[in-house]
Design an enzyme around this catalytic site. Structure first.
Site, PDB file in Angstrom:
ATOM      1  N   GLU A 120       0.658  -1.235  -0.064  1.00  0.00           N
ATOM      2  CA  GLU A 120       0.099   0.079   0.025  1.00  0.00           C
ATOM      3  C   GLU A 120       0.910   1.262   0.064  1.00  0.00           C
ATOM      4  OE1 GLU A 120      -3.073   0.157  -0.348  1.00  0.00           O
ATOM      5  OE2 GLU A 120      -3.617  -1.761  -0.252  1.00  0.00           O
ATOM      6  N   ASN A 124       1.038   3.976  -3.110  1.00  0.00           N
ATOM      7  CA  ASN A 124       0.755   5.551  -2.909  1.00  0.00           C
ATOM      8  C   ASN A 124       1.643   6.015  -3.426  1.00  0.00           C
ATOM      9  OD1 ASN A 124      -1.820   4.911  -1.875  1.00  0.00           O
ATOM     10  ND2 ASN A 124      -0.971   5.453   0.399  1.00  0.00           N
ATOM     11  N   ARG A 143      -9.589   2.938  -6.992  1.00  0.00           N
ATOM     12  CA  ARG A 143      -8.856   2.824  -5.964  1.00  0.00           C
ATOM     13  C   ARG A 143      -9.698   2.838  -4.607  1.00  0.00           C
ATOM     14  NH1 ARG A 143      -4.859   0.397  -7.171  1.00  0.00           N
ATOM     15  NH2 ARG A 143      -3.864   1.025  -5.118  1.00  0.00           N
TER      16      ARG A 143
END
Length: 211
Positions: free
Chosen positions: A93, A97, A168
Site C-alpha cells: 500500500e 501510494n 482505488r
C-alpha cells in the site's frame, strides 16, 4: 624402505587424529557460544541490529518486488503467516501510494481493458525503501520525492481517494494502520512524502515506546 613407510603412515595417522580432535573441540566451542547467545537473547529479548535500504523506479512492477524483499528481510525471525501477510500488505500500500499519488505513474493500475494515453506515460521518479530490525521491532520507511500531500488528515480518512477513476478503494492508509502497530506520515507539497511504520515481531520488545 618398509620401516620408513610404516613410520610415515603412523605419523599421518597421528596427524589425522589430532586434527579430528581439534575439529571436535572447535565444534563444541561454536555450539556452546551459539547456545549462550540464544539463552541471552531469550532472557533479554535483544537481537542483533539489522538494516537494509533499496531504491527502485516508481513503476507498478516494482510494487511486488518491494513487498517480497521486506518479507525476505524478516524471514530469519520465522514470522507467522499472518505477520508476513500484514507486512506485505502494508508495504504494498505504501509503495503503491508513492507510485500513483506521489509520481502519478498510472501505467499498470488502470481498469482492465482500458488503455488511456495517461496510463502509458511513466514519469521519472525513485522510491526509497528502508528497513530496520532492532529488539524484535521492524521499522519500515517508504519515501518518495513526488508531488506530496496537501491534507494528510483527509488523505488518511478511510475511503478517501483522489483517483476514483482507477477504482482505488481509498483504504491504503487504513490498511497500514490496521496491519502495523504504528504509522506516521510526513509530507511537503511539491517535495514528497515519507511513510514510517513499525511492527513488533513475535515476542520482541518495543524500543523507546512512548508512555
Amino acid at each position: 624402505c618398509n620401516s620408513c613407510g610404516q613410520a610415515d603412515t603412523e605419523n599421518f595417522g597421528n596427524f589425522g587424529n589430532e586434527q579430528s580432535g581439534g575439529g571436535a573441540g572447535v565444534m563444541e566451542m561454536m555450539a556452546e557460544k551459539l547456545e549462550r547467545k540464544e539463552r541471552t537473547t531469550a532472557q533479554t529479548g535483544v537481537e542483533m541490529k539489522n538494516e537494509m535500504e533499496m531504491i527502485f523506479d516508481a513503476v507498478s512492477s516494482n510494487e511486488s518486488f518491494a513487498r517480497v524483499a521486506v518479507a525476505a528481510f524478516v524471514s530469519h525471525l520465522n514470522p507467522t503467516l499472518e505477520e508476513v501477510a500484514d507486512i506485505k500488505t502494508a508495504v504494498s500500500e505504501a509503495v503503491t501510494n508513492a507510485i500513483i499519488h506521489g509520481y502519478e505513474n498510472l501505467y499498470g493500475y488502470g481498469k482492465h481493458g482500458e488503455a488511456k494515453p495517461s496510463y502509458l506515460v511513466v514519469h521519472p521518479g525513485k522510491v526509497r525503501l528502508r528497513c530496520l530490525l532492532e529488539r524484535g521491532v521492524l521499522h519500515i520507511e517508504v519515501q518518495d520525492e513526488g508531488k506530496g500531500i496537501e491534507n494528510i488528515e483527509q488523505a488518511m480518512e478511510p475511503l478517501y481517494t483522489t483517483k476514483p477513476e482507477l477504482d482505488r478503494s481509498g483504504m491504503g492508509f487504513a490498511f497500514m494502520e490496521a496491519f502495523m502497530d504504528d504509522l506516521e506520515v510526513e509530507s511537503v507539497p511539491g517535495k514528497g512524502t515519507t511513510v514510517r511504520m513499525k511492527k513488533k515481531m513475535g515476542t520482541g520488545s518495543w524500543i523507546d515506546r512512548e508512555e
